[in-house]
Design a protein around this motif. Structure first.
Motif, PDB file in Angstrom:
ATOM      1  N   ILE A 297       0.865  -1.176   0.000  1.00 24.91           N
ATOM      2  CA  ILE A 297       0.000   0.000   0.000  1.00 24.91           C
ATOM      3  C   ILE A 297       0.900   1.224   0.000  1.00 24.91           C
ATOM      4  CG2 ILE A 297      -1.752   1.302   1.274  1.00 24.91           C
ATOM      5  CD1 ILE A 297      -2.640  -1.352   2.542  1.00 24.91           C
ATOM      6  N   ARG A 298       0.639   2.141  -0.910  1.00 23.67           N
ATOM      7  CA  ARG A 298       1.500   3.337  -1.019  1.00 23.67           C
ATOM      8  C   ARG A 298       0.949   4.470  -0.189  1.00 23.67           C
ATOM      9  NH1 ARG A 298       6.434   1.985  -3.352  1.00 23.67           N
ATOM     10  NH2 ARG A 298       5.974   0.020  -4.346  1.00 23.67           N
TER      11      ARG A 298
ATOM     12  N   CYS B 146       1.913  -1.058   7.316  1.00 23.25           N
ATOM     13  CA  CYS B 146       0.788  -1.754   7.933  1.00 23.25           C
ATOM     14  C   CYS B 146      -0.112  -2.303   6.822  1.00 23.25           C
ATOM     15  CB  CYS B 146       0.012  -0.778   8.804  1.00 23.25           C
ATOM     16  SG  CYS B 146      -1.558  -1.429   9.431  1.00 23.25           S
ATOM     17  N   PRO B 147      -0.634  -3.511   6.990  1.00 22.28           N
ATOM     18  CA  PRO B 147      -1.517  -4.053   5.938  1.00 22.28           C
ATOM     19  C   PRO B 147      -2.831  -3.280   5.830  1.00 22.28           C
ATOM     20  CG  PRO B 147      -1.483  -5.518   7.849  1.00 22.28           C
ATOM     21  CD  PRO B 147      -0.446  -4.462   8.088  1.00 22.28           C
ATOM     22  N   PHE B 148      -3.149  -2.493   6.853  1.00 23.17           N
ATOM     23  CA  PHE B 148      -4.395  -1.725   6.831  1.00 23.17           C
ATOM     24  C   PHE B 148      -4.134  -0.241   6.567  1.00 23.17           C
ATOM     25  CE2 PHE B 148      -4.775  -5.197   9.989  1.00 23.17           C
ATOM     26  CZ  PHE B 148      -5.623  -6.006   9.271  1.00 23.17           C
ATOM     27  N   ASP B 149      -3.109   0.310   7.228  1.00 24.26           N
ATOM     28  CA  ASP B 149      -2.892   1.760   7.201  1.00 24.26           C
ATOM     29  C   ASP B 149      -1.852   2.212   6.183  1.00 24.26           C
ATOM     30  OD1 ASP B 149      -4.576   1.543   9.353  1.00 24.26           O
ATOM     31  OD2 ASP B 149      -3.096   2.082  10.874  1.00 24.26           O
ATOM     32  N   GLY B 150      -1.166   1.293   5.532  1.00 22.70           N
ATOM     33  CA  GLY B 150      -0.103   1.702   4.614  1.00 22.70           C
ATOM     34  C   GLY B 150       1.166   2.072   5.362  1.00 22.70           C
TER      35      GLY B 150
END
Lengths: 298, 298
Positions: A297-298, B146-150
């Motif tokens: 995620i960027r 973070c896999p959720f927050d980037g």
């Protein structure tokens, strides 16, 4: 000393596919199309070697005849001798990679010539290719280790480099053919080659067979190297070690370098898509971890 | 600034096995036996968390009761809260790793606490463990992404580091929980942590999920880090990404560092054998490339 821009050469269609069951030409062209769409500037398309030794690349001439579709890309072909160089030139390849094994064990197993004999041929290869208006890159295989002879003394690589320059080759690369190199020895050999023939715009070729492939690539870039080979999906595992990882995966190299602010000109999403195409056409899982995990995620 | 000696912590029995189908205790002990035989100085043996959340480690107490067999090894257990810390201490664990997620998204998903709330608990964990004569290591998960927050802002990691020191923790580590870190960002965070709490004997924990794991480990060592986690066979793939690579593989790290003259105290052949045992007990291929390829000819 870390460079800010590198040129990746995609070797999947050659080094990646050579140990696979033969793939139809139309599928290879679909892969090349997907690779071109990533923005990669250079593609090693095939090799002109014995079709008995490498049946997967027996269609070299037919493939070469289609490469005019992508005029913006520098395509190259690998050869191991004079006959291959003549075939590559006749097929219209503009860049010919002539490979010389730094170790006699590997050289004799692959070409029935010693390293010295193969090195002597550089002059003739250069003449054939230059007469046709092409470029010659000399690639030293088994530059760090040989599967038969063990460690390769760096002097053997440096002698080939010196000869390559004397014979008028246009570029020079060193290859970790069996994936044994590690960052310390990579740094040493790169620095030694730079000292001897620093004007050669050195290229490097790593395999991830023992997990250190990207660490070696990182080290090369930190030591000023701008030309790196990589293979879509990490294709190129050894046929004698099922499941063993192949070349460093192009999309993983693009991910790592891009995240470090080092420009490759390659679009990561397109590179992941190309690896998916590679997996489809070989019909089995490829080694790339990034292909399964996806971008962050960027 | 590259160190000449590192201490590897083997995390296979915990981080490696936690996402696998539960393995019998006797098989876990066979794996620990094989790992001890490699010479590894530290082993993360298990975690004291909810057996419903992590059924594979529901035997934490039973496993801890057997660790007296290997008095020369420093065993640790991971906990995510006060209850776990009490269980770990009661089970006789000398080193307790308390994990705090640097991102709220991951922290709340795993512990129903914000990062701030989890950080506040460090003091209580330290008291519980120190009262029992043990050591506390604070591990920051999702330290880079973070896999959720980037992306995780480095300041969030630095605040936890400062708090960990104020609360009297004995050691501090940063973990690339989802395998997104790359060398440039690794170097930046390590240097920032060093500036803030340089006396903490920083540890690092990398996953190879996108192929850069060993490149990150190399970077850490080049930036003076002496404590590295690794998992035998590269166990630890994410259950939500089948086939995805897990932690960096211990034997691949030992291969790379040993080849660079960096001492680990671990015997490579024994490390490869241990990875074979790991593969046997999980019953499927593990990600390690070196396990399949073997050592190079010396």
């Amino acid at each position: 000393m870390t460079v800010t821009e590198v040129s990746i050469r995609e070797v999947g269609p050659r080094d990646g596919l050579q140990i696979e069951a033969p793939v139809p030409l139309s599928e290879k062209l679909r892969l090349v199309e997907a690779l071109v769409a990533t923005g990669v500037p250079r593609i090693e398309a095939t090799s002109f070697v014995s079709p008995r030794a490498v049946p997967a690349l027996a269609d070299a001439e037919a493939l070469a005849a289609e490469l005019h579709r992508w005029p913006g890309v520098e395509f190259s072909a690998l050869v191991a001798g004079i006959g291959g160089a003549k075939r590559a030139v006749a097929a219209g390849m503009g860049t010919v990679e002539y490979v010389v094994s730094a170790s006699n064990g590997h050289s004799e197993a692959n070409t029935r010539s010693t390293t010295e004999q193969a090195t002597e041929r550089i002059g003739e290869v250069v003449k054939i290719v230059h007469d046709a208006g092409g470029r010659v890159e000399v690639i030293v295989s088994t530059a760090w280790d040989c599967p038969f002879d063990g460690p390769t003394h760096p002097d053997r690589v440096l002698r080939i480099a010196e000869q390559a320059r004397e014979f008028g080759a246009d570029q020079f690369s060193i290859a970790d053919t069996i994936g044994t190199a590690t960052p310390g020895r990579v740094a040493q050999l790169i620095d030694a080659v730079d000292t001897h023939v620093g004007d050669f715009n050195l290229g490097v070729h790593f395999h991830n067979t023992r997990g250190s492939g990207l660490a070696c690539a990182l080290t090369a870039v930190q030591h000023g190297v701008r030309n790196l080979d990589a293979s879509t999906g990490g294709l190129g595992g050894c046929p004698f070690a099922p499941g063993a990882s192949g070349n460093i995966a192009t999309e993983e190299l693009v991910y790592m370098l891009g995240d470090m602010g080092i420009a490759t000109g390659i679009d990561l999403d397109a590179s992941i898509r190309a690896a998916g195409v590679a997996e489809e056409i070989v019909g089995h899982a490829v080694p790339s971890n990034l292909l399964r995990a996806g971008d962050r995620i960027r």
